[in-house]
Enzyme design. Structure first.
Site, PDB file in Angstrom:
ATOM      1  N   ASN A  86       0.801  -1.219   0.000  1.00  9.09           N
ATOM      2  CA  ASN A  86       0.000   0.000   0.000  1.00  9.09           C
ATOM      3  C   ASN A  86       0.836   1.273   0.000  1.00  9.09           C
ATOM      4  O   ASN A  86       0.365   2.319  -0.439  1.00  9.09           O
ATOM      5  CB  ASN A  86      -0.918  -0.013   1.229  1.00  9.09           C
ATOM      6  CG  ASN A  86      -1.576   1.324   1.477  1.00  9.09           C
ATOM      7  OD1 ASN A  86      -2.543   1.697   0.816  1.00  9.09           O
ATOM      8  ND2 ASN A  86      -1.030   2.091   2.425  1.00  9.09           N
ATOM      9  N   TYR A 151       2.528   9.836 -11.351  1.00  4.29           N
ATOM     10  CA  TYR A 151       1.696   8.968 -10.505  1.00  4.29           C
ATOM     11  C   TYR A 151       0.977   7.924 -11.355  1.00  4.29           C
ATOM     12  O   TYR A 151       0.923   6.744 -10.997  1.00  4.29           O
ATOM     13  CB  TYR A 151       0.695   9.826  -9.736  1.00  4.29           C
ATOM     14  CG  TYR A 151      -0.158   9.052  -8.757  1.00  4.29           C
ATOM     15  CD1 TYR A 151       0.359   8.655  -7.533  1.00  4.29           C
ATOM     16  CD2 TYR A 151      -1.474   8.731  -9.059  1.00  4.29           C
ATOM     17  CE1 TYR A 151      -0.415   7.943  -6.626  1.00  4.29           C
ATOM     18  CE2 TYR A 151      -2.260   8.022  -8.164  1.00  4.29           C
ATOM     19  CZ  TYR A 151      -1.727   7.632  -6.946  1.00  4.29           C
ATOM     20  OH  TYR A 151      -2.499   6.926  -6.055  1.00  4.29           O
ATOM     21  N   LYS A 155       1.393   3.852 -11.106  1.00  3.48           N
ATOM     22  CA  LYS A 155       0.269   2.960 -10.793  1.00  3.48           C
ATOM     23  C   LYS A 155      -0.032   2.016 -11.959  1.00  3.48           C
ATOM     24  O   LYS A 155      -0.492   0.891 -11.751  1.00  3.48           O
ATOM     25  CB  LYS A 155      -0.961   3.775 -10.409  1.00  3.48           C
ATOM     26  CG  LYS A 155      -0.823   4.506  -9.078  1.00  3.48           C
ATOM     27  CD  LYS A 155      -0.523   3.536  -7.944  1.00  3.48           C
ATOM     28  CE  LYS A 155      -0.464   4.220  -6.594  1.00  3.48           C
ATOM     29  NZ  LYS A 155      -0.194   3.268  -5.489  1.00  3.48           N
ATOM     30  N   THR A 186      -8.963  10.909   2.796  1.00  3.66           N
ATOM     31  CA  THR A 186      -7.910  10.621   3.755  1.00  3.66           C
ATOM     32  C   THR A 186      -7.312  11.946   4.254  1.00  3.66           C
ATOM     33  O   THR A 186      -7.583  13.014   3.690  1.00  3.66           O
ATOM     34  CB  THR A 186      -6.787   9.799   3.092  1.00  3.66           C
ATOM     35  OG1 THR A 186      -6.189  10.608   2.059  1.00  3.66           O
ATOM     36  CG2 THR A 186      -7.331   8.510   2.494  1.00  3.66           C
TER      37      THR A 186
END
Length: 254
Positions: A86, A151, A155, A186
């Site tokens: 994660n 990013y 991913k 979050t």
């Protein structure tokens, strides 16, 4: 159902956000959870939440981008049944606005970090007789997102690694899947809004929420619930699959 009794799980980046929710959920189902974080201080809140509920958890200070440190941490943990990759960092920028340093930093953590944990973790899964790997990908691996060049590339690599590992270890009783969340509420989101839109926090939060057709961001606990299922014996026939958890983003946003 979904019992993880007598299972040992490793969760990287388990100190906050999605990782924290996954660590807490796995422990609640009976797993002994080992949290890998940059420092043990970063894991304190998660450890407290788990142990106060009467469940087992331990923390290990380790930079996932450092292969030697990762190997040492996994050696201390020993044979495992579950590995949740994660840990990751975010970055905002296009191809011509992303510096080399930022690109390298994202790749070191989000790609090499996953590889390092696979490299160290698969022998420990094999020693336990097999188990489950769950990688945290993103809808950025599936669709074009503005200003997410590095990013998205990282991913996309995570999703590809998931499929490769699922294929390579299927006959060793090791399953490998990934989860691709859309926006999840979050502390990172709150910090991002406070830093970049200090006078428009509520307005921007609403705007970001509504990019998901369902009208809100996901809760970390919702991602964790999917993780629990995929790590459980009930998902024993599932491998080599990426699961979008996105409020309809990838299928209804057209």
């Amino acid at each position: 159902m979904f019992s993880l009794n007598h299972k040992k799980a490793v969760v990287t980046g388990g100190g906050s956000g999605i990782g924290q929710a996954i660590a807490v959920a796995l422990a609640a189902q009976g797993a002994e959870v080992h949290i890998i974080e940059l420092s043990t201080d970063k894991a304190t809140a998660t450890l407290s939440q788990i142990t106060q509920a009467g469940n087992q958890a331990y923390s290990h200070a380790c930079n996932v981008a450092d292969q030697a440190a990762v190997g040492q941490a996994f050696s201390q943990i020993g044979p495992i049944n579950i590995l949740v990759n994660n840990a990751g960092i975010a970055h905002i920028g296009k191809a011509d606005t992303t510096t080399e340093a930022d690109f390298d930093r994202v790749m070191q953590v989000n790609v090499k970090g996953v590889y390092n944990c696979l490299f160290a973790g698969i022998p420990q899964l094999r020693q336990a007789g097999g188990g489950v790997i769950l990688n945290m990908a993103s809808i950025a691996a599936l669709v074009g997102l503005p200003d997410r060049f590095a990013y998205s590339a990282a991913k996309g690599a995570v999703k590809a690694m998931t499929m490769s590992v699922a294929k390579d270890y299927i006959h060793e009783n090791i399953r490998c899947n990934s989860i691709s969340p859309a926006r999840v509420h979050t502390p990172f989101v709150d910090g991002f809004l406070q830093q970049n839109y200090p006078d428009q926090v509520a307005e921007m939060f609403e705007k970001l929420s509504k990019t998901q057709p369902i009208g809100r961001m996901a809760r970390p606990e919702e991602v964790a619930a999917l993780a629990v299922y995929l790590c459980s014996d009930e998902a024993g026939f599932i491998t080599g699959v990426d699961y979008p958890i996105d409020g309809g983003f990838t299928t209804l946003n057209n």
